[in-house]
Design a protein around this motif. Structure first.
Motif, PDB file in Angstrom:
ATOM      1  N   ASP A   1      11.759 -25.617  -4.282  1.00 35.60           N
ATOM      2  CA  ASP A   1      12.326 -24.872  -5.412  1.00 35.60           C
ATOM      3  C   ASP A   1      11.833 -23.437  -5.284  1.00 35.60           C
ATOM      4  O   ASP A   1      10.661 -23.136  -5.576  1.00 35.60           O
ATOM      5  N   LEU A   2      12.697 -22.544  -4.860  1.00 35.45           N
ATOM      6  CA  LEU A   2      12.273 -21.173  -4.572  1.00 35.45           C
ATOM      7  C   LEU A   2      11.836 -20.416  -5.817  1.00 35.45           C
ATOM      8  O   LEU A   2      11.129 -19.414  -5.713  1.00 35.45           O
ATOM      9  N   THR A   3      12.258 -20.884  -6.989  1.00 39.61           N
ATOM     10  CA  THR A   3      11.865 -20.208  -8.226  1.00 39.61           C
ATOM     11  C   THR A   3      10.553 -20.738  -8.795  1.00 39.61           C
ATOM     12  O   THR A   3      10.160 -20.353  -9.895  1.00 39.61           O
ATOM     13  N   ASP A   4       9.864 -21.578  -8.021  1.00 38.78           N
ATOM     14  CA  ASP A   4       8.529 -22.046  -8.399  1.00 38.78           C
ATOM     15  C   ASP A   4       7.511 -21.259  -7.581  1.00 38.78           C
ATOM     16  O   ASP A   4       7.371 -21.496  -6.382  1.00 38.78           O
ATOM     17  N   PRO A   5       6.782 -20.323  -8.192  1.00 34.01           N
ATOM     18  CA  PRO A   5       5.841 -19.504  -7.419  1.00 34.01           C
ATOM     19  C   PRO A   5       4.808 -20.329  -6.657  1.00 34.01           C
ATOM     20  O   PRO A   5       4.309 -19.883  -5.610  1.00 34.01           O
ATOM     21  N   ALA A   6       4.497 -21.515  -7.132  1.00 34.22           N
ATOM     22  CA  ALA A   6       3.495 -22.351  -6.470  1.00 34.22           C
ATOM     23  C   ALA A   6       3.963 -22.834  -5.102  1.00 34.22           C
ATOM     24  O   ALA A   6       3.138 -23.285  -4.295  1.00 34.22           O
ATOM     25  N   GLN A   7       5.250 -22.755  -4.833  1.00 32.75           N
ATOM     26  CA  GLN A   7       5.785 -23.207  -3.545  1.00 32.75           C
ATOM     27  C   GLN A   7       5.632 -22.157  -2.440  1.00 32.75           C
ATOM     28  O   GLN A   7       5.863 -22.455  -1.269  1.00 32.75           O
ATOM     29  N   TRP A   8       5.252 -20.957  -2.823  1.00 35.24           N
ATOM     30  CA  TRP A   8       5.166 -19.863  -1.863  1.00 35.24           C
ATOM     31  C   TRP A   8       3.730 -19.656  -1.385  1.00 35.24           C
ATOM     32  O   TRP A   8       2.794 -19.663  -2.182  1.00 35.24           O
ATOM     33  N   HIS A   9       3.574 -19.483  -0.089  1.00 31.01           N
ATOM     34  CA  HIS A   9       2.287 -19.205   0.535  1.00 31.01           C
ATOM     35  C   HIS A   9       2.250 -17.734   0.964  1.00 31.01           C
ATOM     36  O   HIS A   9       3.281 -17.162   1.307  1.00 31.01           O
ATOM     37  N   LYS A  10       1.061 -17.170   0.961  1.00 30.67           N
ATOM     38  CA  LYS A  10       0.913 -15.740   1.266  1.00 30.67           C
ATOM     39  C   LYS A  10      -0.062 -15.547   2.423  1.00 30.67           C
ATOM     40  O   LYS A  10      -1.162 -16.117   2.417  1.00 30.67           O
ATOM     41  N   SER A  11       0.347 -14.761   3.398  1.00 31.15           N
ATOM     42  CA  SER A  11      -0.543 -14.468   4.513  1.00 31.15           C
ATOM     43  C   SER A  11      -1.748 -13.670   4.018  1.00 31.15           C
ATOM     44  O   SER A  11      -1.582 -12.686   3.283  1.00 31.15           O
ATOM     45  N   PRO A  12      -2.964 -14.070   4.415  1.00 29.98           N
ATOM     46  CA  PRO A  12      -4.146 -13.338   3.963  1.00 29.98           C
ATOM     47  C   PRO A  12      -4.317 -11.990   4.655  1.00 29.98           C
ATOM     48  O   PRO A  12      -5.117 -11.176   4.207  1.00 29.98           O
ATOM     49  N   GLN A  13      -3.573 -11.751   5.721  1.00 33.91           N
ATOM     50  CA  GLN A  13      -3.655 -10.502   6.465  1.00 33.91           C
ATOM     51  C   GLN A  13      -2.258  -9.924   6.657  1.00 33.91           C
ATOM     52  O   GLN A  13      -1.264 -10.659   6.652  1.00 33.91           O
ATOM     53  N   PRO A  14      -2.148  -8.611   6.850  1.00 36.33           N
ATOM     54  CA  PRO A  14      -0.828  -8.041   7.139  1.00 36.33           C
ATOM     55  C   PRO A  14      -0.305  -8.571   8.470  1.00 36.33           C
ATOM     56  O   PRO A  14      -1.075  -8.901   9.371  1.00 36.33           O
ATOM     57  N   VAL A  15       1.003  -8.652   8.591  1.00 40.65           N
ATOM     58  CA  VAL A  15       1.614  -9.168   9.813  1.00 40.65           C
ATOM     59  C   VAL A  15       2.156  -8.049  10.703  1.00 40.65           C
ATOM     60  O   VAL A  15       2.519  -8.295  11.859  1.00 40.65           O
ATOM     61  N   PHE A  16       2.200  -6.818  10.187  1.00 42.86           N
ATOM     62  CA  PHE A  16       2.717  -5.680  10.951  1.00 42.86           C
ATOM     63  C   PHE A  16       2.101  -4.438  10.336  1.00 42.86           C
ATOM     64  O   PHE A  16       2.228  -4.213   9.140  1.00 42.86           O
ATOM     65  N   ARG A  17       1.424  -3.642  11.157  1.00 39.74           N
ATOM     66  CA  ARG A  17       0.658  -2.531  10.604  1.00 39.74           C
ATOM     67  C   ARG A  17       0.580  -1.383  11.598  1.00 39.74           C
ATOM     68  O   ARG A  17       1.064  -1.480  12.732  1.00 39.74           O
ATOM     69  N   THR A  18      -0.030  -0.289  11.176  1.00 38.90           N
ATOM     70  CA  THR A  18      -0.186   0.895  12.014  1.00 38.90           C
ATOM     71  C   THR A  18      -0.804   0.556  13.366  1.00 38.90           C
ATOM     72  O   THR A  18      -1.759  -0.220  13.446  1.00 38.90           O
ATOM     73  N   SER A  19      -0.222   1.161  14.417  1.00 43.23           N
ATOM     74  CA  SER A  19      -0.811   1.085  15.759  1.00 43.23           C
ATOM     75  C   SER A  19      -1.276   2.485  16.144  1.00 43.23           C
ATOM     76  O   SER A  19      -0.446   3.354  16.449  1.00 43.23           O
TER      77      SER A  19
ATOM     78  N   SER B   1       0.825  -1.220   0.000  1.00 37.19           N
ATOM     79  CA  SER B   1       0.000   0.000   0.000  1.00 37.19           C
ATOM     80  C   SER B   1       0.856   1.265   0.000  1.00 37.19           C
ATOM     81  O   SER B   1       2.081   1.206  -0.107  1.00 37.19           O
ATOM     82  N   ALA B   2       0.186   2.412   0.108  1.00 35.17           N
ATOM     83  CA  ALA B   2       0.857   3.704   0.030  1.00 35.17           C
ATOM     84  C   ALA B   2       1.743   3.929   1.250  1.00 35.17           C
ATOM     85  O   ALA B   2       1.562   3.307   2.305  1.00 35.17           O
ATOM     86  N   THR B   3       2.694   4.860   1.128  1.00 37.06           N
ATOM     87  CA  THR B   3       3.688   5.062   2.178  1.00 37.06           C
ATOM     88  C   THR B   3       3.213   5.996   3.288  1.00 37.06           C
ATOM     89  O   THR B   3       4.021   6.624   3.964  1.00 37.06           O
ATOM     90  N   ASP B   4       1.905   6.091   3.489  1.00 34.68           N
ATOM     91  CA  ASP B   4       1.357   6.843   4.619  1.00 34.68           C
ATOM     92  C   ASP B   4       0.974   5.858   5.713  1.00 34.68           C
ATOM     93  O   ASP B   4       1.612   4.815   5.856  1.00 34.68           O
ATOM     94  N   GLU B   5      -0.083   6.122   6.486  1.00 36.89           N
ATOM     95  CA  GLU B   5      -0.441   5.196   7.567  1.00 36.89           C
ATOM     96  C   GLU B   5      -0.980   3.860   7.065  1.00 36.89           C
ATOM     97  O   GLU B   5      -1.166   2.919   7.842  1.00 36.89           O
ATOM     98  N   ASN B   6      -1.248   3.758   5.741  1.00 39.22           N
ATOM     99  CA  ASN B   6      -1.707   2.489   5.179  1.00 39.22           C
ATOM    100  C   ASN B   6      -0.571   1.493   4.955  1.00 39.22           C
ATOM    101  O   ASN B   6      -0.822   0.308   4.742  1.00 39.22           O
ATOM    102  N   TYR B   7       0.654   1.960   4.984  1.00 38.84           N
ATOM    103  CA  TYR B   7       1.814   1.096   4.757  1.00 38.84           C
ATOM    104  C   TYR B   7       1.852   0.000   5.805  1.00 38.84           C
ATOM    105  O   TYR B   7       1.605   0.241   6.991  1.00 38.84           O
ATOM    106  N   CYS B   8       2.180  -1.221   5.390  1.00 38.73           N
ATOM    107  CA  CYS B   8       2.161  -2.355   6.311  1.00 38.73           C
ATOM    108  C   CYS B   8       3.019  -3.468   5.736  1.00 38.73           C
ATOM    109  O   CYS B   8       3.502  -3.378   4.605  1.00 38.73           O
TER     110      CYS B   8
END
Length: 316
Positions: free
Chosen positions: A230-248, A212-219
């Protein structure tokens, strides 16, 4: 959990701290003027706050590296120091984006603060487009380059790409896209995935990234793969559905992001990041100088996943 001075270093965005085998910590970051690269060295993490900055390179008056020096990182590859950074030929915006490309410097001397740095030129990827925020890591004896870049065919400012390296300033093989901005928290203000950083623990390898943008939305978001994948296989990577560190909002810490990882003197993992302590930004957030460098201990849960927690309040 250790309490660090917060902020650690004022007016330094996109912070990167390298814990080197010589027993020192090295610090590099974007300076508010976006006109130079400077290094600090200290024997402790907190000592970086008082360490003298040494300018190791200044942007030229013209040419492809003459404007907006962003997001440098310091790495040691086969005994040689390298700085990866992004630069533009002009501060102007074209088609909604700055005109950054990625570059490398190298220093073979023992002391990177006083040694001679040589320009290795641009690092070319698969596209000639807005590209920045490169990092490096070695895994299973292979050298990897990880960065953010615009694909004109994909909505948004930048996606995350990974490629192996033929040498520290040349990629080999076809880069693969690991992530693009697509979730609601990645697309606030701008559609952005950028600022990747790598950390390993147990049976997983992790990539944190900023969204996101570099204001308070950045996370921060998080990707992970099995350590033997195989790190070059995108299918091997999982993505968190939520941010892990965000504005407090309770702690008045806004837009924490563009992180790196290091370790404290006892070998505990430490999160390095920047954040502001106010939201009232006059003009473009990129030109507001008060993204301060901050650090906090990174914890882990019983399943081996990182616990980023929340950005602690200013204490000095």
């Amino acid at each position: 959990m250790k309490i660090y001075p917060n902020p650690l270093i004022t007016q330094r965005a996109d912070p990167f701290i390298l814990r080197h085998s010589d027993g020192n910590y090295y610090f590099i970051a974007s300076v508010p003027e976006y006109d130079r690269l400077e290094l600090r060295r200290a024997t402790s993490l907190t000592g970086l706050a008082q360490a003298t900055p040494h300018v190791v390179w200044r942007k030229p008056a013209s040419g492809p590296m003459s404007a907006l020096i962003w997001a440098p990182e310091l790495h040691v590859i086969d005994g040689v120091w390298y700085i990866y950074f992004a630069a533009a030929h002009s501060p102007e915006i074209k088609d909604g984006l700055f005109q950054h490309r990625m570059f490398a410097l190298a220093c073979s001397d023992a002391d990177p603060l006083t040694g001679e740095w040589q320009e290795k030129g641009r690092i070319h990827s698969h596209l000639d487009s807005f590209s920045l925020d490169a990092t490096y890591f070695n895994h299973r004896g292979r050298h990897y380059y990880l960065w953010a870049q615009k694909d004109p065919a994909i909505r948004g400012n930048s996606n995350l790409y990974l490629a192996e390296m033929a040498n520290p300033w040349t990629l080999q093989g076809e880069p693969v896209m690991l992530s693009k901005p697509e979730l609601p928290w990645e697309t606030r203000g701008f559609w952005v995935n950028e600022g990747p950083a790598v950390i390993r623990r147990g049976q997983r390898i992790f990539i944190s990234y900023s969204a996101s943008a570099t204001d308070e939305n950045y996370c921060l978001g998080l990707l992970w793969a099995d350590i033997d994948a195989d790190l070059t296989d995108p299918a091997q990577w999982h993505k968190s559905p939520q941010p892990v560190f965000r504005t407090s909002y309770d702690n008045r810490q806004y837009g924490p992001g563009h992180n790196s990882f290091t370790q404290d003197e006892d070998g505990n993992d430490v999160l390095v990041y920047h954040a502001r302590n106010y939201t009232e930004i006059d003009g473009d957030p990129l030109y507001d100088p008060n993204r301060h460098t901050r650090i906090k201990t990174l914890s882990w849960d019983e399943q081996g996943m990182p616990l980023f927690g929340e950005p602690p309040a200013d204490n000095q």
